[in-house]
Design an enzyme around this catalytic site. Structure first.
Site, PDB file in Angstrom:
ATOM      1  N   ASP A  58       0.870  -1.162   0.000  1.00 35.99           N
ATOM      2  CA  ASP A  58       0.000   0.000   0.000  1.00 35.99           C
ATOM      3  C   ASP A  58       0.919   1.227   0.000  1.00 35.99           C
ATOM      4  OD1 ASP A  58      -2.340   1.638   0.407  1.00 35.99           O
ATOM      5  OD2 ASP A  58      -1.737   1.759   2.511  1.00 35.99           O
ATOM      6  N   ASP A  72       0.018   5.168   0.988  1.00 34.18           N
ATOM      7  CA  ASP A  72      -0.154   6.062   2.140  1.00 34.18           C
ATOM      8  C   ASP A  72      -0.195   5.262   3.435  1.00 34.18           C
ATOM      9  OD1 ASP A  72      -1.258   8.951   0.910  1.00 34.18           O
ATOM     10  OD2 ASP A  72      -1.738   7.211  -0.328  1.00 34.18           O
TER      11      ASP A  72
END
Length: 215
Positions: free
Chosen positions: A8, A10
Site C-alpha cells: 500500500d 499512504d
C-alpha cells in the site's frame, strides 16, 4: 515461497499525512477554524479526502457541498504534494534488501494516479518499482481484490507467492480475497475502529524491516 512484495502507499510505504494534513488545515483556517494536530490527522490519512473531510468538517460523500470541498482539498494537496512527505524509516533499507534478493516489489493503492505517480517520481522510486496500480485505473478499488490481482498479472507472479503489506483493514480484506498473504504495517495510520489484531492478518509488523522475516 514468497516471490514478490506489494505495498500500500499512504501509511505503509510513504508518510503522506503531513502534506494531506496541510491541505485540510488550509481549508479549516480559511473558514475560521483552528488547525488540527498531526496526531488527529494521521489515523484518517489513509482514507484520503473522504476520511479527512469527515474529520475536519463532519461532511461525507452525498452531503451538500461535499464535492466542492473535495475539489478544493485536492487542489490544495496538489500544490504541496511532496513537501514533507517521505518514506517511513526503514522502508528504504527494506527496498534495497528486496532488490538484493531479486524480489520484485510493487505498489497497489487507492490513491489516484495523478498524485501517486508524481510522488513515486519525487521519492526516487519510479525506476525501481515493478508495477503501480492506482485507485482510478480500474473498475474496483480495495477492499475488492481486482487491484491486487492486476498487480499480480503485471509482475507475472501468482498471488499465492505475493505478500501485501498495508495499514488499513481494506488492505487485509483485499489481500485475502486475492489469495495473497496479508501483513499489517502496525507503524502506519491504522484508521479503523477495530484493532489491527482483529483484521484477519496472521502477521503484524512494527517496523518495515521486520517484513524480511517472512520472506
Amino acid at each position: 515461497m514468497i516471490r514478490a512484495v506489494l505495498f500500500d502507499f499512504d501509511g505503509t510505504l510513504a508518510d503522506t499525512a503531513p502534506d494531506l494534513g496541510h491541505a485540510l488545515n488550509r481549508q479549516r483556517i480559511a473558514r475560521g477554524l483552528s488547525e488540527l494536530s498531526i496526531a488527529q490527522i494521521r489515523p484518517l490519512a489513509s482514507a484520503g479526502s473522504r476520511g479527512l473531510l469527515g474529520l475536519g468538517f463532519n461532511i461525507k460523500p452525498g452531503d451538500t457541498g461535499y464535492e466542492s470541498m473535495r475539489d478544493e482539498f485536492l487542489n490544495f494537496y496538489t500544490q504541496r504534494l511532496c513537501h514533507d512527505t517521505c518514506l517511513f524509516p526503514g522502508v528504504g533499507e527494506l527496498l534495497d534488501e528486496l532488490e538484493k534478493r531479486n524480489l520484485p516489489w510493487g505498489i497497489v493503492t487507492n490513491k489516484p494516479a495523478r498524485f501517486t505517480h508524481p510522488l513515486i517520481e519525487t521519492l526516487g522510486l519510479a525506476q525501481r518499482v515493478a508495477c503501480v496500480v492506482c485507485g482510478d485505473e480500474l473498475a474496483n478499488t480495495k477492499p475488492h481484490p481486482e487491484p491486487l490481482l492486476t498487480a499480480s498479472t503485471k509482475i507475472a507472479i501468482s498471488p499465492a507467492h505475493c505478500i501485501y503489506l498495508g495499514d488499513d483493514i481494506r488492505d487485509v480484506q483485499a489481500s485475502l480475497a486475492a489469495g495473497m498473504q496479508p501483513i499489517v504495517a502496525r507503524y502506519g495510520y491504522l484508521g479503523n475502529d477495530q484493532p489491527p489484531e482483529t483484521w484477519g492478518a496472521r502477521y503484524l509488523i512494527d517496523h518495515p524491516k521486520e517484513l524480511l522475516a517472512y520472506l
